[in-house]
Design an enzyme around this catalytic site. Sequence first.
Site, PDB file in Angstrom:
ATOM      1  N   SER A 180     -31.374 -58.733 -36.340  1.00 21.06           N
ATOM      2  CA  SER A 180     -30.857 -57.546 -37.455  1.00 21.06           C
ATOM      3  C   SER A 180     -29.537 -57.496 -38.476  1.00 21.06           C
ATOM      4  O   SER A 180     -29.287 -57.583 -38.873  1.00 21.06           O
ATOM      5  CB  SER A 180     -31.000 -56.010 -36.858  1.00 21.06           C
ATOM      6  OG  SER A 180     -30.486 -55.375 -35.934  1.00 21.06           O
ATOM      7  N   HIS A 208     -36.935 -56.364 -38.436  1.00 21.48           N
ATOM      8  CA  HIS A 208     -37.218 -56.685 -39.677  1.00 21.48           C
ATOM      9  C   HIS A 208     -38.053 -57.844 -39.792  1.00 21.48           C
ATOM     10  O   HIS A 208     -37.994 -58.603 -41.057  1.00 21.48           O
ATOM     11  CB  HIS A 208     -35.248 -57.576 -39.902  1.00 21.48           C
ATOM     12  CG  HIS A 208     -34.730 -56.684 -39.860  1.00 21.48           C
ATOM     13  ND1 HIS A 208     -34.394 -55.628 -40.369  1.00 21.48           N
ATOM     14  CD2 HIS A 208     -34.075 -55.280 -38.871  1.00 21.48           C
ATOM     15  CE1 HIS A 208     -33.414 -54.916 -40.752  1.00 21.48           C
ATOM     16  NE2 HIS A 208     -33.132 -55.122 -39.293  1.00 21.48           N
ATOM     17  N   LYS A 239     -38.762 -49.745 -42.014  1.00 26.66           N
ATOM     18  CA  LYS A 239     -38.209 -50.952 -43.116  1.00 26.66           C
ATOM     19  C   LYS A 239     -38.844 -50.697 -44.735  1.00 26.66           C
ATOM     20  O   LYS A 239     -39.213 -50.750 -45.403  1.00 26.66           O
ATOM     21  CB  LYS A 239     -37.232 -51.984 -41.851  1.00 26.66           C
ATOM     22  CG  LYS A 239     -36.402 -51.428 -41.054  1.00 26.66           C
ATOM     23  CD  LYS A 239     -35.947 -52.616 -40.246  1.00 26.66           C
ATOM     24  CE  LYS A 239     -34.834 -51.651 -39.271  1.00 26.66           C
ATOM     25  NZ  LYS A 239     -34.117 -52.293 -38.664  1.00 26.66           N
TER      26      LYS A 239
HETATM   27  C1  LIG Z   1     -34.092 -51.307 -36.924  1.00 29.46           C
HETATM   28  C2  LIG Z   1     -34.458 -51.631 -35.723  1.00 29.46           C
HETATM   29  C3  LIG Z   1     -35.364 -50.297 -34.847  1.00 29.46           C
HETATM   30  C4  LIG Z   1     -34.941 -49.044 -35.255  1.00 29.46           C
HETATM   31  O1  LIG Z   1     -35.985 -48.796 -36.138  1.00 29.46           O
HETATM   32  P1  LIG Z   1     -36.444 -47.135 -36.616  1.00 29.46           P
HETATM   33  O2  LIG Z   1     -37.754 -47.288 -37.025  1.00 29.46           O
HETATM   34  O3  LIG Z   1     -35.037 -47.947 -37.942  1.00 29.46           O
HETATM   35  O4  LIG Z   1     -36.224 -46.279 -35.634  1.00 29.46           O
HETATM   36  C5  LIG Z   1     -35.788 -51.282 -33.516  1.00 29.46           C
HETATM   37  N1  LIG Z   1     -35.840 -52.706 -33.174  1.00 29.46           N
HETATM   38  C6  LIG Z   1     -35.301 -53.454 -34.555  1.00 29.46           C
HETATM   39  C7  LIG Z   1     -34.693 -54.522 -33.563  1.00 29.46           C
HETATM   40  C8  LIG Z   1     -34.395 -53.009 -35.524  1.00 29.46           C
HETATM   41  O5  LIG Z   1     -33.752 -53.799 -36.360  1.00 29.46           O
END
Ligand SMILES: *Cc1c(COP(=O)(O)O)cnc(C)c1O
Length: 391
Positions: A180, A208, A239
């Site tokens: 990320s 992601h 996302k």
């Molecule tokens: C953003 C992210 C999460 C968290 O996801 P949410 O649905 O926003 O809680 C988990 N793992 C990774 C690798 C992320 O980038």
Amino acid sequence: MADWNTLEQELEQLKKEGRYRPLTVWESGSNAWMTLKGRSVLQMSSNNYLGLTNHPRMKKAAIQAIDKYGVGSGSVRTITGTLDIQHYFELELARFKGTEAALVFQSGFTANQGVLGSLLGAEDVVISDELNHASIIDGIRLTKAHRKVFAHKNMDQLEAALQASAGFKKRIVVTDGVFSMDGDIAPLPTIVELAEKYDAFVYVDDAHASGVLGKNGKGSTDHFGLHGRVHIQIGTLSKAIGAVGGYVACDQILKDYLIHKARPFLFSTSQVPAVTATCFAAIRVLQQSGDLIEKLWENATYFRSKVQALGFNTGMSETPIIPIIVGNPALTMKFSDLLLQEGVFAQGIVYPTVAMDKGRVRFIITAKHTREDLDFALNALHHAGRQLSLI
Ligand SMILES: *Cc1c(COP(=O)(O)O)cnc(C)c1O
């Protein structure tokens, strides 16, 4: 008398180091251009990769679901029961991901808490990439499992850790699919080969990669053609999918186990039906409009090459996550502030999210950015970068 003195001191310290961040309050919804203090600003920090937050089909699905089900789900699914829309959405997700089953959590964060937290016991070992997301690290912390961390994408270290793990009951290798903060892709084919050689499970967090990598955005397992060889795929609905929620795509046995053991599933209210409906619609949109994902990658490739041509360091980026590595936290934040003065919002990311000397301004390119938008940002980068002698 109890007071918050020690907290205030810590906040003062953050200010001194240039790491203090008040929240940015927008006056419009998530989009390429957004309103900040009455001014139109180009948003380049959002995870809204495909612009789905404002997709008409998804908005309509949410409104229809509110009309049918109301605004809440009632409680946890093991106590109150599951709404039919939640049940069918999980069938659809599993079909989309090419797995036997899927289970939805309130977020990607809680999916990692729930799955890692219930899967790993004291007799197990978890082997984790050093740059894995905080929710993975915290999920592991909830358990008594033995931990081994390998240097980022270092497959020799992974193999050594696997070799030394024969005595454990379960071995689980955990990696982000797309990292990320750096925007690089995990070497999943090698991870899978090594895991198979040493009889380990593979766990990929595709937060992601969901909606970004693979055919129709099916994720990193699909991207590398590894169907059936990755045991646990975590995805997010927060996302690229445009709403909120997380899920695990896995086999039926693991799903059944998680329904009985995963604490965020058992002890926190399930996703509200309007959100489930909108995610349902998003999966349909993904399957029908490959052009959005194509546009996303075309934009990302264009922007990265132009940023590099200006002389910036984009680190390991190979996806629409494009960091510009600055280094020092205060300088990083200054760069981000200057860009905002130019009308471009790109968040500075500093310690402890990344190493102290690896501060960066992270751009996330979306399908909704036009070529003119990207050129506007490049122009701002040129000005701000010169002003701070970064280029
Ligand atoms: C953003 C992210 C999460 C968290 O996801 P949410 O649905 O926003 O809680 C988990 N793992 C990774 C690798 C992320 O980038």
